[in-house]
Enzyme design. Structure first.
Site: not given
Length: 288
Positions: A88-91
């Site tokens: 994750g951590l990709c908008g």
């Protein structure tokens, strides 16, 4: 009202988070350059492959066309190959692909079709299982793969091909995100079985083939399936890094704004405490 120690701890925590997001942004920027180059290099090959298939398909009648090109004659069972990231951590990168897949599933179910899902990437599975867990056949885990190669796409394509030959579905659709820029990734749904040929793509061309078109298509169509999956994985890799770079940049900016606000709050609180102590000292002196 928080104490000065609480405010200092909060500021230190946000600064530590800001360093992490800044580092992740720089790593994503470095990976993006390589992933973007690979995705752009794969586009002409995939496009030419579609053109060749269109030229070959134009010379074959419907009865003689391979099943991968003509289909089974039915569209009752649909396989959705949903490609997302492993992390994750990709908008909104993963959620936008999953949203497009959910919309497609809803339309198919409303039309009375049977839907099966093959997830490529853990994040897509995590999102879709909340609503469609019973429809998910399996998850292809690519967390151990440092750099996507053709062999990874070929393995997925062979699995889809085996399912098609076993009669497990009639139509297969590939979901991925097409890379445009760091701030623009377009969720895309592409039909891969039967092969989606642009209308009129082979109308202007006339060729003679040796061996015949049917023999060439029998060899070329499975390869085209692997090529299209490989292209989707490369586009996804570039889109993921672009989305992560943009998301981490926004997170770094937000952390900076939060640090600024907390520092101002800390200074005001400290000034108020100093003023209060001075008033108490002055009041005590006057009392004497």
């Amino acid at each position: 009202m928080p104490s000065l120690k609480d405010l200092r701890n909060r500021i230190a925590s946000v600064k530590a988070t800001q360093k992490i997001t800044k580092a992740m942004q720089m790593v994503a920027a470095a990976k993006l350059r390589r992933a973007q180059t690979a995705a752009e290099a794969a586009r002409p090959y995939a496009s030419k492959m579609e053109t060749v298939l269109a030229n070959l398909g134009a010379g074959i009648s419907g009865a003689d066309a391979p099943k991968l090109l003509a289909g089974t004659g039915s569209d009752q069972v649909h396989l959705l190959v949903v490609c997302t990231a492993e992390r994750g951590l990709c908008g909104a990168f993963n959620s936008s692909i999953a949203r497009l897949a959910r919309e497609h599933i809803s339309k198919l179910q409303q039309a009375g079709k049977t839907v099966k899902i093959l997830c490529v990437g853990r994040k897509g599975y995590d999102i879709l299982k909340r609503q469609y867990e019973k429809l998910i056949l399996d998850v292809v885990d690519l967390r151990s793969v440092k750099q996507i190669g053709y062999a990874n796409a070929d393995e997925i394509a062979k699995r889809v091909m085996a399912m098609f030959e076993a009669g497990e579905f009639d139509v297969a659709t590939l979901f991925y995100s097409q890379f445009k820029s760091v701030i623009a990734q377009i969720p895309t749904a592409q039909r891969i079985i039967p092969a989606e040929i642009p209308e009129g793509a082979g109308a202007a061309a006339s060729y003679e083939y040796e061996p015949d078109e049917g023999a060439i298509l029998a060899s070329l169509l499975p390869r085209n399936l692997s090529v299209q999956v490989f292209r989707a994985l490369l586009e996804n890799a570039a889109s993921e890094q672009g989305a992560r770079m943009s998301a981490m940049d926004n997170a770094t900016r937000n952390a900076g704004d939060m640090i600024k606000k907390q520092t101002q709050k800390y200074n005001r609180t400290r000034q108020a405490m100093i003023t209060k102590e001075l008033i108490e000292i002055i009041s005590g002196a006057e009392a004497l």
